[in-house]
Scaffold this motif. Structure first.
Motif, PDB file in Angstrom:
ATOM      1  N   GLN A 148      47.239  45.701  39.464  1.00  7.87           N
ATOM      2  CA  GLN A 148      48.378  44.652  39.464  1.00  7.87           C
ATOM      3  C   GLN A 148      49.742  45.165  39.907  1.00  7.87           C
ATOM      4  OE1 GLN A 148      48.813  41.500  36.445  1.00  7.87           O
ATOM      5  NE2 GLN A 148      48.498  39.845  38.078  1.00  7.87           N
ATOM      6  N   LYS A 149      50.065  46.087  38.933  1.00 10.16           N
ATOM      7  CA  LYS A 149      51.390  46.581  39.369  1.00 10.16           C
ATOM      8  C   LYS A 149      51.296  47.688  40.129  1.00 10.16           C
ATOM      9  CE  LYS A 149      51.884  47.054  33.977  1.00 10.16           C
ATOM     10  NZ  LYS A 149      51.801  47.931  32.856  1.00 10.16           N
ATOM     11  N   MET A 152      49.418  45.234  43.647  1.00  6.56           N
ATOM     12  CA  MET A 152      49.789  43.802  43.627  1.00  6.56           C
ATOM     13  C   MET A 152      48.792  42.966  44.358  1.00  6.56           C
ATOM     14  SD  MET A 152      53.948  43.957  43.960  1.00  6.56           S
ATOM     15  CE  MET A 152      54.156  45.251  45.359  1.00  6.56           C
ATOM     16  N   GLN A 170      54.291  35.712  38.751  1.00 11.80           N
ATOM     17  CA  GLN A 170      53.555  37.175  39.102  1.00 11.80           C
ATOM     18  C   GLN A 170      54.531  37.756  40.280  1.00 11.80           C
ATOM     19  OE1 GLN A 170      51.371  38.876  37.098  1.00 11.80           O
ATOM     20  NE2 GLN A 170      51.566  36.981  35.818  1.00 11.80           N
ATOM     21  N   ARG A 175      54.490  41.737  40.662  1.00  8.91           N
ATOM     22  CA  ARG A 175      52.938  41.975  40.554  1.00  8.91           C
ATOM     23  C   ARG A 175      51.998  41.145  41.304  1.00  8.91           C
ATOM     24  NH1 ARG A 175      51.778  43.129  33.973  1.00  8.91           N
ATOM     25  NH2 ARG A 175      53.265  44.464  33.547  1.00  8.91           N
TER      26      ARG A 175
END
Length: 609
Positions: A148-149, A152, A170, A175
């Motif tokens: 996710q980091k 994304m 998010q 993210r």
């Protein structure tokens, strides 16, 4: 009748320091407990300490009559195999969960314009790709957080995604690229998904390189906090990348590996169904020492599969050696199973890793058998009979010389007793002041130093002195004993025969002209070969240590083929020495410029304790 109680000291002496799974059995052969370990030797040793055990553990230890071990490439594989064995066997001393949850997977949807990543456990009904299995849900959550980091890709549920009218938190913390409200086009998002798939498939070298460069940049700017964060991200990347070779969801295969050494043979069978390792079993056939692994397999396979009507014959059998009879054996087994069967020797990928693990376990199991006190005692009694001695010998010493073109000459002394190798009594002698390559002078110096000290009251006198070499070394040993006035010592020279093949050695008893020939299946000959090979190994390791420079600044220094540049590449690739030590040899081989052979040397050096 001999004592049949389990001997933990002898067992632990040959236990491996590698990760793996252990199984404990009682005197009736019933499975008591299955466990996993980062280091089999350390974990198993903890069961036999004198204090600090719980009542349950004490009850378990009191019933142990046998322990089998299976070495794995890493802790992840050990965990998966442990769970498989527990589910199939349900041992009484293991904790059995009622819900019996399945292994978790990473799921990537395929029906959406903007696919989502998420954790999945249970039946695989939804359309998409499943990556795994993983050892725990926590490991997957760490992986998803990292993805996710980095890329994304969205991880929200579809019901939440379809009802958004503005970006969520998010997006604000970088993210997610907010595909829910059209802030990223499909092409860019598809590229992020492709990168995520590459990572989940284990092809993340490009990502690792980018993070390494960023870590070096942060370090050069003295931003050590950021460098530490990047280091931890690299560690997570490598940890999640562990290949799940114990569970591939395809393939019904038996892997059969045979190992033959002086003293016996072991055939290790690994059973794989639907890609999952269901179990392993050791067999110790009685074979002449001159037979090789191919001959042992050619005799073993028909007996194993055709000797029992209930034995399931898989579609493929992978073996670690070749033999001309395998084609005929494959035809016979094909008729038994009612379909084609293939006996494979040269394999790649997961099958190759299975075969390497099977061979490694065969070697370890055979070493444990040879260290068994009852087994050793039988060989000592056979040696007494072969040499016509009045009593069973209790102490054997064997000497060997090792050097490279006369450089760094080292003599070894290894000692065997009724309990096996007495490693605390092993000695090495750095040979000085002799002509380079003069093995006779080197042997003379070693014997004079050793037995001169014994004459002065240091150390114990052996019952039998074995000298590795021909008649010349035997004469040298006799001269030294006469010079030191030692007359009650049995001398035994061990020389390779004309063919230089194991089992064809020529023995000299107390005189270079008194030849002794023992049959290849003789336990006495197996004992002689065992101690001779141990003396050779001990001499070589001492010579290599003396020849190399003593280095203490890094665990990587002193490994042949690993210079400053390669050390930097290894540490960059894994983000530090701790993560490098966690890696298996196969993972180390992924580092650019590191071959499989060098990776195995690095792994062995980092786990040599």
């Amino acid at each position: 009748m001999s004592d049949l109680t389990f001997d933990p000291k002898a067992f632990l002496a040959t236990a491996s320091n590698k990760p793996g799974v252990y199984r404990m059995f009682d005197a009736q052969g019933e499975l008591l407990y299955v466990g996993k370990a980062k280091s089999l030797k350390k974990r198993l040793a903890s069961y036999f300490r004198k204090t600090g055990l719980s009542p349950k553990t004490e009850a378990l230890v009191a019933r142990i009559a046998q322990i089998d071990t299976t070495i794995t490439a890493n802790e992840t594989e050990a965990l998966l195999l442990e769970q498989s064995l527990i589910k199939n066997n349900r041992p009484p001393y293991n904790i059995l969960l009622r819900d019996d949850k399945s292994y978790p997977y990473v799921f990537l949807s395929s029906n959406d314009d903007f696919p989502r990543l998420g954790l999945h456990r249970g039946a695989k009904r939804a359309k998409g790709r499943y990556f795994g299995p993983y050892p725990s849900a926590g490991a997957i959550r760490e992986s998803l957080s990292l993805l996710q980091k980095t890329f994304m890709v969205r991880q929200c549920e579809d019901s939440y995604y379809r009802n958004r009218t503005r970006p969520c938190l998010q997006y604000q913390i970088k993210r997610c690229k907010a595909p829910c409200v059209g802030l990223v086009d499909e092409a860019e998002y598809a590229e992020d998904v492709r990168h995520s798939v590459m990572f989940l498939e284990g092809r993340s070298n490009a990502l690792a390189t980018e993070l390494n460069e960023a870590m070096e940049q942060a370090s050069s700017e003295l931003n050590f906090e950021r460098a530490a964060e990047l280091r931890d991200q690299i560690a997570l990347l490598r940890r999640v990348q562990d290949q799940q070779s114990m569970d591939t969801e395809q393939g019904d295969v038996d892997i059969v590996a045979a190992v033959v050494t002086p003293g016996g043979a072991c055939v290790h069978v690994v059973m794989v169904r639907q890609g999952r390792v269901l179990g392993t079993k050791n067999h110790f056939p009685r074979v002449p020492i001159e037979q090789d692994a191919g001959e042992v397999l050619a005799a073993f396979l028909p007996q194993y599969y055709l000797g029992t009507a209930e034995r399931e014959v898989p579609a493929e059998i992978i073996v670690n050696a070749e033999h001309e009879d395998f084609a005929v054996i494959a035809q016979a087994l094909s008729q038994t199973r009612g379909g084609n069967l293939q006996i494979s020797h040269r394999v790649r990928g997961n099958r190759k890793r299975w075969l390497e693990l099977a061979q490694s376990n065969a070697e370890q199991s055979l070493a444990s058998l040879l260290a068994n006190r009852q087994h050793i005692q039988a060989r000592f009694e056979s040696l007494q009979e072969a040499l016509s001695l009045d009593e069973v010998p209790t102490r054997l010493e064997c000497y060997d010389i090792s050097h490279s073109s006369g450089e760094a000459t080292v003599a070894s002394c290894v000692v065997f007793g009724p309990e096996g190798p007495l490693k605390s009594d092993y000695r090495r002698f750095n040979i000085e002041g002799v002509t380079a390559g003069d093995d006779y002078a080197a042997m003379r110096q070693a014997l004079l130093r050793r037995f001169g000290r014994i004459q002065e009251g240091e150390g114990k006198m052996p019952d039998i002195l074995l000298v590795d070499g021909g008649k010349g070394q035997m004469k040298m040993a006799m001269e030294v004993m006469q010079e030191l006035a030692i007359h009650d010592l049995t001398l035994l020279g061990v020389a390779k025969g004309v063919t230089r093949k194991a089992g064809m050695e020529t023995l000299f008893l107390n005189d270079p002209h008194n030849e002794l020939v023992l049959p290849g299946h003789s336990p006495a000959l197996h004992l002689i070969q065992h101690i001779r090979d141990e003396a050779h190994r001990f001499a070589i390791t001492g010579h290599r240590a003396r020849r190399g420079k003593a280095r203490t600044t890094s665990s990587l220094e002193g490994i042949a083929g690993v210079g400053p540049k390669r050390r930097r590449e290894l540490l960059k690739h894994f983000g530090g020495l701790q993560e490098l030590k966690r890696a298996s040899a196969a993972e180390v081989a992924k580092v650019p410029g590191v071959s499989k052979k060098l990776a195995e040397q690095i792994y062995a050096a980092l786990h040599s304790d």
